[in-house]
Design a protein around this motif. Sequence first.
Motif: not given
Length: 166
Positions: A34-42
């Motif tokens: 979830l953190l990785q996906e959030t940072l990618i979207k960011g």
Amino acid sequence: MNQIDFTQAAKQVQPQLYSHALHFTRDEDDAKDLLQETLIKGIRFCHRFDNGTNLKGWLYVIMKNTFYNSVIKSKRRSEVISDEDLESPNLILSSTKNASEGKFAIEDINKALEALRPGHRIAFQRYFEGYKYEEIAGELNIPLGTVKTYIFQARSELKKYLKMYR
């Protein structure tokens, strides 16, 4: 904000975001995903971030929305019977039928599905399995409107073929 500046700023709030992700998922591996996906979207949408605003808050909203969307998506795919089906007055009648009637009904449903044109059958089956119209269109490499038409026509044909079970 450019991607390099954004990445450096995001590194500073990453531990706090991980704790939020862990709170959402209650699993370390899922939290990391979830953190990785959030940072990618960011990073993908960093041009929309306004300098001087709260980066951690902005990324937290992305994380929360990503998590909720994934929960809703997985819930839709795992649902086999809808609430309406469970409340249906026909449920009581169907529960009293014997096994041979059910076997005949399954055979008739399979025959009706086989009678559909291949494109219509595949689109209808994917829709019945819980896929969205857009996902079906992508898989079959056909326009979205065609998918909707195929599914509508498949329903109409199945209703005609199976009208004795109404």
